[in-house]
Enzyme design. Sequence first.
Site, PDB file in Angstrom:
ATOM      1  N   ASP A   1       0.722  -1.290   0.085  1.00 19.45           N
ATOM      2  CA  ASP A   1      -0.047   0.028   0.002  1.00 19.45           C
ATOM      3  C   ASP A   1       0.811   1.317   0.081  1.00 19.45           C
ATOM      4  O   ASP A   1       0.512   2.412  -0.182  1.00 19.45           O
ATOM      5  CB  ASP A   1      -0.969   0.074   1.277  1.00 19.45           C
ATOM      6  CG  ASP A   1      -1.691  -1.215   1.213  1.00 19.45           C
ATOM      7  OD1 ASP A   1      -2.074  -1.835   0.284  1.00 19.45           O
ATOM      8  OD2 ASP A   1      -2.348  -1.611   2.391  1.00 19.45           O
TER       9      ASP A   1
ATOM     10  N   CYS B   1       5.308   7.587   7.256  1.00 19.42           N
ATOM     11  CA  CYS B   1       4.403   7.195   5.986  1.00 19.42           C
ATOM     12  C   CYS B   1       4.084   8.358   4.826  1.00 19.42           C
ATOM     13  O   CYS B   1       4.199   8.257   4.015  1.00 19.42           O
ATOM     14  CB  CYS B   1       2.898   6.530   6.627  1.00 19.42           C
ATOM     15  SG  CYS B   1       3.207   5.020   7.314  1.00 19.42           S
TER      16      CYS B   1
ATOM     17  N   ASP C   1      12.697  16.657 -35.361  1.00 17.16           N
ATOM     18  CA  ASP C   1      12.647  16.050 -36.774  1.00 17.16           C
ATOM     19  C   ASP C   1      11.813  16.981 -37.534  1.00 17.16           C
ATOM     20  O   ASP C   1      10.736  17.286 -37.004  1.00 17.16           O
ATOM     21  CB  ASP C   1      12.650  14.508 -36.783  1.00 17.16           C
ATOM     22  CG  ASP C   1      12.736  13.988 -38.160  1.00 17.16           C
ATOM     23  OD1 ASP C   1      13.828  14.385 -39.034  1.00 17.16           O
ATOM     24  OD2 ASP C   1      12.036  13.066 -38.567  1.00 17.16           O
TER      25      ASP C   1
ATOM     26  N   THR D   1       9.959  15.521 -40.951  1.00 15.86           N
ATOM     27  CA  THR D   1       9.097  14.551 -41.528  1.00 15.86           C
ATOM     28  C   THR D   1       8.501  13.878 -40.567  1.00 15.86           C
ATOM     29  O   THR D   1       9.406  12.828 -40.021  1.00 15.86           O
ATOM     30  CB  THR D   1       9.702  13.732 -42.856  1.00 15.86           C
ATOM     31  OG1 THR D   1      10.522  14.586 -43.880  1.00 15.86           O
ATOM     32  CG2 THR D   1       8.867  12.834 -43.542  1.00 15.86           C
TER      33      THR D   1
ATOM     34  N   ASP E   1      10.902  10.424 -35.331  1.00 12.68           N
ATOM     35  CA  ASP E   1       9.817   9.278 -35.362  1.00 12.68           C
ATOM     36  C   ASP E   1      10.502   8.051 -36.222  1.00 12.68           C
ATOM     37  O   ASP E   1       9.874   7.016 -36.375  1.00 12.68           O
ATOM     38  CB  ASP E   1       8.725   9.639 -36.153  1.00 12.68           C
ATOM     39  CG  ASP E   1       9.027   9.881 -37.554  1.00 12.68           C
ATOM     40  OD1 ASP E   1       9.938  10.358 -38.029  1.00 12.68           O
ATOM     41  OD2 ASP E   1       7.969   9.532 -38.284  1.00 12.68           O
TER      42      ASP E   1
END
Length: 721
Positions: free
Chosen positions: A15, A374, A416, A418, A613
């Site tokens: 937790d 905590c 970039d 293209t 890409d």
Amino acid sequence: MAEAIKTKYRVGGMDCAACASKIETAVSRIPGVTEVGASFTAGTMNVVHDAVPFAAIQKAVKSLGYTVAADGATPPATNAIPDDHADHDSGDSHLDIGDGPWWKTRKAMLTLACGVALVMAYLIGRVVPEIGHWAFLAALLVGLVPVGRRAVAGALAGTPFSIETLMTIAAIGAVIIGATEEAATVVLLFLVGELLEGVAAGRARASIKSLADLVPKTALLVEGDQTREVPAVSLALNAIIMVRPGDRIAADGDIVEGQSAIDESPVTGESVPKTKQVGDQVFAGTINTDSVLNIRVTATATDNTIARVVRLVEEAQESKAPTARFIDKFSTYYTPGVLVVGALVAIVPPLLFGQSWSEWVYKGLAILLIGCPCALVISTPAAIAAALSAGARRGLLLKGGAVLESLRSITMVALDKTGTLTEGKPQVTDIVGIGRPEGKVLSLAAALETGSSHPLALAVLARAKVDKVPVPPAAAAKAIAGKGVSGKVGGEEVFLASPSAAAERARITPELQATIDGFNDAGKTVSVLVVGTEIAGILAIRDEPRDDALAGIQALKAAGVTVVMLTGDNERTAKAIGSKLGIDVRAGLLPEDKQRIVRELQAHGKVVAKVGDGINDAPALAAADIGIAMGGGTDVALETADAAVLHGRVLDIAGMIDLSKATMGNIWQNIAVSLGLKVIFLLTTIIGVTGLWPAILADTGATVLVTLNAMRLLAWRTKAQ
């Protein structure tokens, strides 16, 4: 020497970060284990080991009160005991809040039992005062025995200074000095705090689980003229599935039949459906709204967009951010320090200054409770988990907390061209008719290009479809290498070619040449349409900037980030796009040139994010401080990058930086709340204003506030959204 094995496990009941730390310590002590990483936000544990049997790992984890199963299996459900591992379930075990309704967990049951026992003790004390002390002691033991067992198990497993240890010492000490009622109240508040932590951790995990649940469990597989319902996980590559209006799409794929508006809001958060047609890509989990589609599957269930998002986010949550690592290290010294301070407060005033032992022991015990770490320990991982989940739901993938933290420091973004700043698909931008209407010029050009897969041909055909011009059949159409395409349309000889090839058949006037030169200077490719021996028109084609490219660059500049374009394209085209977008351009670059420029920028003190890409961007992505892969990019770019913009929006790059800043602001708020409340209650305890139960209430309250504040990040959206 045997090769190290890396195994992933699902752990039930983690937790908070302290839970993960205890498990890491216990498992790391097993002979043959070389590395352990547990993530409470993901509910997972990665173990690098030398053929250590599962039983040994299970024993170490179970002894602390948690459940464990190999990845792909599910930790035991809340009240179920699995047939093959019946001893998983221990009487005081933490169990994963995410495995079922929180009110059915053992933790909830224990909290309820402790609460009922405390109420009963209060009533007994009112009716039979002489046994009230014993009634409160019994109520205390209901909650304290499980907590004490965990404290002992943690100490034996290498974590002696745990929150359970502080709680046990404080409760026993309170009983010794006669504060049994307060001790019972403190234990109940502690259990309530733990329960709330579990609910919050479950919410963080549920946000990712809900993403995985977007993909339907079944799909309609097309087999000849028939369709049958099959499990979505069984779909093979290139299978054809039918998606009816209103259905969720079961796999990533390309449309092979039909046209429809696709609601991508469950995945991207965008409210406006996108019209998709034959050849367009669709994603698993999105909704088909209009008409029946046939889709060719391009990714299996384990590798579709949603699966990759979930996998990457879980991996990201398993890696610790620098701030989280610092706080973890700080807490290893902090908790023993609290014990020392509590002991000094309890002993020094009575021993050296003749103060009341009961008063100062009480204050010392309260300091132990105030010092519970905590809220502090959870402040960073809770915020990062929520931010990673929020980003993933909006198409922003970040591979870890370190990446999320670093993004706010970016000073330079190298893009970039293209496929990143532009769509990567040429478009017809201008049509000039000479003696004929523009529509007729486009119609004749499209007739010649029908059936061709050349990018320029596809651009012409796409424009003809958008403009709804008729496309007559072409006879004897043929490509002429290096020149263009020719054929007969409506009995006329038609030739679509480059300006130089067209000049061999027809005269190009100085005025027309000036127009062609103007288009070329703007980085556009020009095709000339010749009918017979006369020029009938020209078409200018260019890969245009994305719709949001300019807005995205302006958002980056507004955030104080400098932008530059790094492209392998020719200088004239690149500068035309750069001028339109208002950014500097470096053109004609090879992959190694992009990498070199990134390193030069870094040498000049820039913190660089590289966005690309393609495979040619991979070296620069790896060299940059942060590499960002643009949506639809190659697998190489996605694997090399630190982050990914899944849906190809330039605006999302600024969104990532904004998310980083929002997250770090949230973390500092959390740290200020957790430490600030401790300082306030430390002072009020020493001067005698507050005692044991306000101390634990402050800690529980701080934990709840910190967690709720972190969960606010789940609602974060990019400015564009």
